[in-house]
Design a protein around this motif. Structure first.
Motif, PDB file in Angstrom:
ATOM      1  N   VAL A   1      41.151  39.980  27.411  1.00 17.89           N
ATOM      2  CA  VAL A   1      41.723  38.784  28.064  1.00 17.89           C
ATOM      3  C   VAL A   1      41.024  38.546  29.399  1.00 17.89           C
ATOM      4  O   VAL A   1      40.694  37.420  29.741  1.00 17.89           O
ATOM      5  CB  VAL A   1      43.243  38.943  28.240  1.00 17.89           C
ATOM      6  CG1 VAL A   1      43.800  37.866  29.154  1.00 17.89           C
ATOM      7  CG2 VAL A   1      43.929  38.913  26.886  1.00 17.89           C
ATOM      8  N   ASP A   2      40.770  39.604  30.158  1.00 16.89           N
ATOM      9  CA  ASP A   2      40.088  39.458  31.443  1.00 16.89           C
ATOM     10  C   ASP A   2      38.687  38.875  31.281  1.00 16.89           C
ATOM     11  O   ASP A   2      38.233  38.060  32.086  1.00 16.89           O
ATOM     12  CB  ASP A   2      39.999  40.800  32.168  1.00 16.89           C
ATOM     13  CG  ASP A   2      41.324  41.225  32.753  1.00 16.89           C
ATOM     14  OD1 ASP A   2      42.244  40.375  32.847  1.00 16.89           O
ATOM     15  OD2 ASP A   2      41.446  42.413  33.115  1.00 16.89           O
ATOM     16  N   VAL A   3      37.992  39.293  30.247  1.00 15.01           N
ATOM     17  CA  VAL A   3      36.639  38.804  30.013  1.00 15.01           C
ATOM     18  C   VAL A   3      36.662  37.333  29.586  1.00 15.01           C
ATOM     19  O   VAL A   3      35.796  36.546  29.956  1.00 15.01           O
ATOM     20  CB  VAL A   3      35.932  39.670  28.945  1.00 15.01           C
ATOM     21  CG1 VAL A   3      34.654  39.011  28.458  1.00 15.01           C
ATOM     22  CG2 VAL A   3      35.651  41.058  29.463  1.00 15.01           C
ATOM     23  N   CYS A   4      37.674  36.961  28.832  1.00 19.02           N
ATOM     24  CA  CYS A   4      37.722  35.620  28.252  1.00 19.02           C
ATOM     25  C   CYS A   4      38.405  34.576  29.135  1.00 19.02           C
ATOM     26  O   CYS A   4      38.403  33.392  28.805  1.00 19.02           O
ATOM     27  CB  CYS A   4      38.440  35.666  26.897  1.00 19.02           C
ATOM     28  SG  CYS A   4      37.552  36.645  25.681  1.00 19.02           S
ATOM     29  N   THR A   5      38.997  34.974  30.239  1.00 15.63           N
ATOM     30  CA  THR A   5      39.693  34.025  31.090  1.00 15.63           C
ATOM     31  C   THR A   5      39.246  34.150  32.539  1.00 15.63           C
ATOM     32  O   THR A   5      38.671  35.145  32.932  1.00 15.63           O
ATOM     33  CB  THR A   5      41.217  34.252  31.041  1.00 15.63           C
ATOM     34  OG1 THR A   5      41.491  35.595  31.496  1.00 15.63           O
ATOM     35  CG2 THR A   5      41.767  34.091  29.653  1.00 15.63           C
ATOM     36  N   VAL A   6      39.545  33.132  33.287  1.00 16.12           N
ATOM     37  CA  VAL A   6      39.242  33.145  34.707  1.00 16.12           C
ATOM     38  C   VAL A   6      40.557  33.222  35.448  1.00 16.12           C
ATOM     39  O   VAL A   6      41.492  32.474  35.162  1.00 16.12           O
ATOM     40  CB  VAL A   6      38.472  31.868  35.105  1.00 16.12           C
ATOM     41  CG1 VAL A   6      38.238  31.826  36.602  1.00 16.12           C
ATOM     42  CG2 VAL A   6      37.184  31.794  34.336  1.00 16.12           C
ATOM     43  N   LYS A   7      40.629  34.113  36.404  1.00 16.19           N
ATOM     44  CA  LYS A   7      41.874  34.244  37.175  1.00 16.19           C
ATOM     45  C   LYS A   7      41.756  33.493  38.470  1.00 16.19           C
ATOM     46  O   LYS A   7      40.746  33.380  39.068  1.00 16.19           O
ATOM     47  CB  LYS A   7      42.178  35.710  37.446  1.00 16.19           C
ATOM     48  CG  LYS A   7      42.536  36.461  36.194  1.00 16.19           C
ATOM     49  CD  LYS A   7      42.926  37.875  36.555  1.00 16.19           C
ATOM     50  CE  LYS A   7      43.344  38.608  35.284  1.00 16.19           C
ATOM     51  NZ  LYS A   7      43.753  39.945  35.531  1.00 16.19           N
TER      52      LYS A   7
END
Length: 59
Positions: A53-59
């Motif tokens: 999820v961290d790799v696929c999204t921007v926080k």
């Protein structure tokens, strides 16, 4: 996973290390001090749902 480990033995160690380095960001692990099997096991540990999820999204 055993089939992946068997398959990885057909690759040059430097190629596996290159991918390992990009995925795991090791601090003090040199190519000479780690086996292909250990690298694959550490790569697989990186693919947790949270990391994906961290790799696929921007926080």
């Amino acid at each position: 996973m055993s089939s992946l480990i068997q398959e990885i033995n057909h690759y040059r160690k430097e190629v596996v290390y290159s991918q390992f380095f990009r995925i795991c960001f090791p601090d003090d692990v040199s190519c000479e001090k780690i086996t292909r099997k250990q690298m694959v096991e550490l790569i697989i540990q990186q693919y947790t749902p949270e990391n994906i999820v961290d790799v696929c999204t921007v926080k």
